[in-house]
Design a protein around this motif. Sequence first.
Motif, short mmCIF file in Angstrom:
data_model
loop_
_atom_site.label_atom_id
_atom_site.label_comp_id
_atom_site.label_asym_id
_atom_site.label_seq_id
_atom_site.Cartn_x
_atom_site.Cartn_y
_atom_site.Cartn_z
N SER A 179 -5.97 -0.12 3.94
CA SER A 179 -6.99 -0.50 2.97
C SER A 179 -8.12 -1.25 3.66
N ASP A 230 -1.38 -8.08 -0.82
CA ASP A 230 -0.09 -7.85 -1.47
C ASP A 230 0.99 -7.85 -0.39
N ASP A 232 4.08 -7.09 -0.58
CA ASP A 232 5.06 -6.01 -0.68
C ASP A 232 4.51 -4.72 -0.09
N THR A 233 3.22 -4.43 -0.35
CA THR A 233 2.61 -3.19 0.12
C THR A 233 1.63 -3.40 1.27
N VAL A 235 -1.51 -4.36 1.12
CA VAL A 235 -2.79 -3.78 0.73
C VAL A 235 -3.75 -4.93 0.43
#
Length: 489
Positions: A179, A230, A232-233, A235
């Motif tokens: 990203s 984030d 967890d991801t 991003v």
Amino acid sequence: MATLKTINDLPNELLEFILDKLPPYRDLDNCELVCTRWVDLVKHVRIKQTTNFKKAIMEGNMCWQKLQSNDAEAKVPASRFGHSAAVCNGTMYIFGGRYAEKGIHHNDLWAFDLSTGTWEHCNSYGPHPKAFATMVSHEDQLIVFGGGRILCDHDYCLFSDVHVYNLALKKWVMPEITSECPPPMCGHGATIHERKMVIFGGGMKIDHCPHCALEEGTLMTLSNDVWTLDLDTFVWQHQEASLYRPIARVSHYQIYIDETHLLIVGGSGQTQGHYTDMWLLTMTSPVWTWQEVSVRQKNNGPNKAGIRNSAFRIDQKLIVLEMNDCVEKAVQSSDEAGTQDTASGGVDREYRTASFFICDLSHVCDDTDDPYVEWLEQKEITAGAPFSYSASLVIVLKLLRMETQKEESSAGAVADENSEFYNTGRVGRRNALPDILSEHCRTSTAELPERLDAISISDNPSPEAGPSGASTSTASCTATTSNTTNEKT
């Protein structure tokens, strides 16, 4: 009294006293694994320690202690500034930083065990050498973002990469991020909110400045944007926020309030100098909202909040530690003859008494149009002597041993204690019996009349009188008293 066979035979009061002498980190966690009784005792100890710590802060009853390892060959981190620090599972980790005198930047990671007071070098290849990055702890991971370093040609190199250190595997991992990322920056702030890392501010670009980006007089492009990562991801997102927001700044405090609020305190601007304002960011709606917080009693706060100082939050109090003033002093060394030689001793650094400031945050999240904070009085931290956790434990164990020995002693031991009493006077009024023993304790009843006559009751005793008012000539009659008594008979 029952025989004490194990530590569990102790009463709760004494066992709680022993547990209170343990470091309040991993050791107390391990004590909770013993039994249900110990869980309750540790709970009481934690409440007591927390209460005493908060009280000590509010009263200014604190002192610096220099921690020294018993192992002279133990490895410790090199001198540095601009490093990052985070605490996880009873261990403090530091990363990076810069050694000012030689311009060396570090990329090493060190772990300081808060229970044992020892350092450990975490050997693993990781981020580039840099300073003024941020490092936060999340679950069993350390997340490092940004930072910068000065190159050989005095150009400043900034970074926007993310590195994650896995505490279980003890190695660095660089997650793949596809990203849009924040621009390379340093001197920003970072906190964790609802599994997201939120960053604000920072310096992003150098305009022909030969010095460090965070030193006075530096020209650089500053930011007042908000970015989230984030966890967890991995991003990134450029978070939309209200247009009414803090002025772009660097080297500020970013304080976690709760999962939906953070506080920005102070910092340094590009042309406005140092700030003392505070801003609250509310992260509940799609567009996050900034709100300036009214600061009361500014004169009680630091003049340069965020600049070369450290800050942390305890409940509803913000604590700011002011940087120590450093003075150099000559170190003397001894030669073989024992004389002092200042010239060959070198130079050492001595740190003066530091100050810390307390700010009340109780009303920072009030549901009103005018939230406020208030700086309380300034406190001083003095230098103190090192404290050994084991010293009090040794005393307690000695007391327990003494009780056990008393219980196992025989009647003959009691007689020996009585003999010691009459010969030393260690029981009762201390040192009283040695004054009346020796020749006075061997006086017979036949000698009492002469003894009574020898006692002076005059208000003006003779110069030759002894401690009891009796003259020395009268005292010399002791040997002939028995003969005189026989003649009278």
